[in-house]
Write a protein that holds these residues in place. Structure first.
Motif, PDB file in Angstrom:
ATOM      1  N   LEU A 121       0.801  -0.936  -0.106  1.00  0.00           N
ATOM      2  CA  LEU A 121      -0.134   0.100  -0.554  1.00  0.00           C
ATOM      3  C   LEU A 121       0.617   0.982  -0.157  1.00  0.00           C
ATOM      4  CD1 LEU A 121      -3.401   0.480  -0.279  1.00  0.00           C
ATOM      5  CD2 LEU A 121      -2.588   1.002   2.234  1.00  0.00           C
ATOM      6  N   PHE A 122       2.173   1.235   0.095  1.00  0.00           N
ATOM      7  CA  PHE A 122       2.837   2.442   0.717  1.00  0.00           C
ATOM      8  C   PHE A 122       3.780   1.902   0.648  1.00  0.00           C
ATOM      9  CE2 PHE A 122      -0.341   3.244   4.464  1.00  0.00           C
ATOM     10  CZ  PHE A 122      -0.814   3.792   4.101  1.00  0.00           C
ATOM     11  N   SER A 128      -0.724   4.979  -5.183  1.00  0.00           N
ATOM     12  CA  SER A 128      -0.506   6.036  -3.827  1.00  0.00           C
ATOM     13  C   SER A 128       0.668   6.320  -4.334  1.00  0.00           C
ATOM     14  CB  SER A 128      -0.637   4.758  -2.925  1.00  0.00           C
ATOM     15  OG  SER A 128       0.434   3.690  -2.617  1.00  0.00           O
ATOM     16  N   GLN A 129       1.657   5.492  -5.209  1.00  0.00           N
ATOM     17  CA  GLN A 129       2.671   5.863  -5.746  1.00  0.00           C
ATOM     18  C   GLN A 129       2.689   7.717  -7.141  1.00  0.00           C
ATOM     19  OE1 GLN A 129       5.815   4.776  -8.552  1.00  0.00           O
ATOM     20  NE2 GLN A 129       5.630   3.307  -6.671  1.00  0.00           N
ATOM     21  N   HIS A 130       1.554   7.477  -7.732  1.00  0.00           N
ATOM     22  CA  HIS A 130       1.399   8.087  -7.850  1.00  0.00           C
ATOM     23  C   HIS A 130       1.268   9.276  -7.835  1.00  0.00           C
ATOM     24  CE1 HIS A 130      -0.554  10.151 -12.070  1.00  0.00           C
ATOM     25  NE2 HIS A 130      -1.523  10.335 -11.338  1.00  0.00           N
ATOM     26  N   ILE A 131       0.474   9.335  -6.561  1.00  0.00           N
ATOM     27  CA  ILE A 131      -1.118  10.440  -5.278  1.00  0.00           C
ATOM     28  C   ILE A 131       0.876  11.149  -4.765  1.00  0.00           C
ATOM     29  CG2 ILE A 131      -1.636  11.350  -3.504  1.00  0.00           C
ATOM     30  CD1 ILE A 131      -4.023   9.296  -3.840  1.00  0.00           C
ATOM     31  N   TRP A 132       1.606  10.651  -3.610  1.00  0.00           N
ATOM     32  CA  TRP A 132       2.568  11.452  -3.673  1.00  0.00           C
ATOM     33  C   TRP A 132       4.093  11.682  -4.572  1.00  0.00           C
ATOM     34  CZ3 TRP A 132       4.586  13.516   0.283  1.00  0.00           C
ATOM     35  CH2 TRP A 132       5.076  13.375   0.750  1.00  0.00           C
ATOM     36  N   ALA A 133       3.605  11.293  -5.891  1.00  0.00           N
ATOM     37  CA  ALA A 133       4.986  11.733  -6.828  1.00  0.00           C
ATOM     38  C   ALA A 133       4.176  12.922  -6.959  1.00  0.00           C
ATOM     39  CB  ALA A 133       5.169  10.664  -7.518  1.00  0.00           C
ATOM     40  N   ILE A 145      10.299   7.550  -5.286  1.00  0.00           N
ATOM     41  CA  ILE A 145       9.483   7.157  -4.664  1.00  0.00           C
ATOM     42  C   ILE A 145      10.297   5.628  -4.044  1.00  0.00           C
ATOM     43  CG2 ILE A 145       7.366   6.538  -3.868  1.00  0.00           C
ATOM     44  CD1 ILE A 145       7.537   9.888  -4.440  1.00  0.00           C
ATOM     45  N   GLY A 146      10.537   5.875  -3.155  1.00  0.00           N
ATOM     46  CA  GLY A 146      10.576   4.003  -2.630  1.00  0.00           C
ATOM     47  C   GLY A 146      10.019   3.716  -2.014  1.00  0.00           C
ATOM     48  N   TYR A 147       9.906   2.618  -0.705  1.00  0.00           N
ATOM     49  CA  TYR A 147       9.405   1.389  -0.330  1.00  0.00           C
ATOM     50  C   TYR A 147       8.828   2.302   1.872  1.00  0.00           C
ATOM     51  CZ  TYR A 147      10.066  -2.117  -3.357  1.00  0.00           C
ATOM     52  OH  TYR A 147       9.339  -2.752  -4.481  1.00  0.00           O
TER      53      TYR A 147
END
Length: 230
Positions: A121-122, A128-133, A145-147
């Motif tokens: 999930l994170f 979630s990766q797309h949103i955080w990026a 983006i890492g783990y």
């Protein structure tokens, strides 16, 4: 009462008495092997009990959980979710199955055939990766983006400085984790779905609303006077 290694401890003994006896046991077994080391903590020519005590304490790796949990600014419900996430207490599918709850195992956010876990999930999940990026690009950070653990480690070091940009970054991280969790719940249990644009705009709006209470954020928020690009 004897002073042997296996000395009897009455059940009615107070907590402090038990601790004293436990410390004595430690000295009689473990400390013997490090006595030469305990002679090293010398400060200005004098033996330092404080330094010696610190050397005797167990040495654990430092973690950056505290700096994210006590961060000033995030919305209380966001702080609660980030606390659960940092301690990996979120009700992800892999945990639900351990409790005997049968649910669809595939990730409902990225819709890949992979068991939904905290690690996925994170931020192994494409959603979630797309949103955080997108959030990071919004604040001018081009970062791969890492783990989960690498992102927490990076953010933990950032927010310790208390500079406005870093505190805002911590706010955005906690908001991202919260909204990803809520979106996951809506997908899985309510069959509802938000677009990337809608969710990211919610995070941006919350930042500006909360930011009105923080004078030091004003200049930073002025630079973030547009919605993130998706």
């Amino acid at each position: 009462m004897g002073l042997g290694r296996d000395m009897f401890i009455p059940k009615q003994s107070s907590w402090i008495v038990r601790k004293i006896i436990a410390t004595r046991e430690w000295f009689s077994t473990v400390a013997i092997s490090v006595i030469p080391t305990l002679q090293l903590p010398i400060k200005e020519g004098k033996y330092s009990i404080k330094i010696a005590y610190g050397m005797m304490l167990p040495q654990y790796p430092k973690v950056n959980l505290k700096s994210l949990v006590i961060l000033q600014g995030p919305i209380p419900r966001h702080q609660f979710i980030i606390w659960l996430a940092l301690h990996q207490r979120l009700s992800t599918v892999d945990r639900l199955r351990k409790w005997g709850i049968q649910v669809q195992t595939d990730c409902v956010l990225c819709e890949n055939v992979v068991i939904e876990s905290h690690e996925h999930l994170f931020f192994d999940c494409g959603y979630s990766q797309h949103i955080w990026a997108a959030i990071l690009q919004w604040v001018g950070l081009n970062r791969d983006i890492g783990y989960w653990h690498s992102e927490v480690e990076w953010l933990g070091k950032k927010v310790r400085s208390k500079r406005p940009w870093n505190v805002i970054l911590g706010f955005l991280f906690t908001a991202t984790v919260y909204h990803v969790c809520m979106e996951r719940n809506n997908h899985r249990f309510n069959k509802q779905k938000k677009t990337f644009e809608s969710l990211i705009r919610d995070i941006a709006l919350q930042l500006h609303i909360v930011g009105q209470k923080h004078v030091r954020w004003a200049l930073c928020l002025h630079r973030l006077n547009r919605f993130p690009r998706v």
